[in-house]
Write an enzyme that holds these catalytic residues in place. Structure first.
Site, PDB file in Angstrom:
ATOM      1  N   GLU A   1       0.824  -1.213   0.000  1.00  0.00           N
ATOM      2  CA  GLU A   1       0.000   0.000   0.000  1.00  0.00           C
ATOM      3  C   GLU A   1       0.859   1.265   0.000  1.00  0.00           C
ATOM      4  OE1 GLU A   1      -3.043   0.171  -0.687  1.00  0.00           O
ATOM      5  OE2 GLU A   1      -3.608  -1.917  -0.451  1.00  0.00           O
TER       6      GLU A   1
ATOM      7  N   TYR B   1      -7.130   5.462   4.265  1.00  0.00           N
ATOM      8  CA  TYR B   1      -7.128   4.500   3.167  1.00  0.00           C
ATOM      9  C   TYR B   1      -6.252   3.279   3.492  1.00  0.00           C
ATOM     10  CZ  TYR B   1      -5.684   2.240  -1.099  1.00  0.00           C
ATOM     11  OH  TYR B   1      -5.387   1.288  -2.018  1.00  0.00           O
TER      12      TYR B   1
ATOM     13  N   ASP C   1     -10.555   4.847  -2.555  1.00  0.00           N
ATOM     14  CA  ASP C   1      -9.485   5.523  -3.298  1.00  0.00           C
ATOM     15  C   ASP C   1     -10.103   6.148  -4.549  1.00  0.00           C
ATOM     16  OD1 ASP C   1      -9.956   3.406  -5.027  1.00  0.00           O
ATOM     17  OD2 ASP C   1      -7.843   2.827  -5.232  1.00  0.00           O
TER      18      ASP C   1
END
Length: 221
Positions: A33, A116, A134
């Site tokens: 990520e 996120y 996102d």
């Protein structure tokens, strides 16, 4: 068939085979990520593989020098991400004994982990029912449900998270989140999406109202 069932079915048939999708290890999910922030998958993949190979555990990353970490990061840009990655690894290794926080709320307390990333780690590693929002998710939901909220506005994240929360698959939140993002990346793309070949072409509000090109709304700052 519900939106989430149909979406997950599409995902299982069309998804890209990416290494971080085949693990529930929070360290590897977190790594992917952070690397993929502001980076395309094709560019980020070799970096992810090098990081996992060089630093197989959070302890390996924490014990490396900042110089070693940034050398491996070279070419990805946004060097503060690399520094934060290293600092967060040290907190997890030395203050939390190498154990990642288990919940979304606890993950948010870590440096460099925002809403996120926390949602991604919590849902992919722990199956916590928390939506990941996102740019891809903004686009898919804005078009499907005809949401005209400006996605750069202060309230957008909250509104879209609430919407995603209503339709998320409670038993398979990890798959649902992956599917929604992948659908935006591969099918419901920003420009000229192939709506004729879309599984939602009979239920997508933007398509019915001929607004696909107009959504999502993002007013320039």
């Amino acid at each position: 068939m519900t939106f989430s069932n149909r979406l997950i079915q599409w995902y299982l048939e069309n998804k890209r085979d990416l290494p971080w999708r085949n693990t529930t290890n929070p360290y590897k999910i977190w790594l992917s990520e952070i690397i993929l922030q502001q980076t395309r998958v094709a560019q980020g993949l070799p970096y992810y593989e090098r990081f996992v190979e060089t630093f197989p555990t959070v302890f390996d990353l924490a014990n490396a020098s900042e110089e070693q970490v940034l050398k491996l990061w070279q070419g990805l840009g946004y060097y503060s991400r690399g520094r934060n990655l290293h600092k967060t690894a040290q907190i997890i290794a030395f203050e939390l004994n190498g154990t990642f926080p288990k919940t979304y709320n606890d993950l948010l307390k870590l440096k460099g982990i925002g809403t996120y990333t926390a949602a991604a780690i919590a849902s992919f590693s722990q199956k916590e029912v928390v939506p990941v929002v996102d740019g891809n998710v903004f686009r898919v939901l804005a078009r499907y449900f005809d949401v005209e909220t400006d996605i750069s506005s202060a309230t957008a994240k909250k509104e879209f998270s609430a919407l995603a929360n209503e339709i998320i698959d409670k038993k398979r939140p990890d798959l649902f989140n992956q599917a929604l993002m992948e659908f935006g990346a591969l099918q419901c793309v920003p420009k000229n999406p192939n709506c004729l070949q879309c599984i939602f072409n009979e239920s997508c509000a933007a398509l019915q109202k001929k607004k696909v090109d107009l959504l999502p709304i993002k007013l320039k700052k």
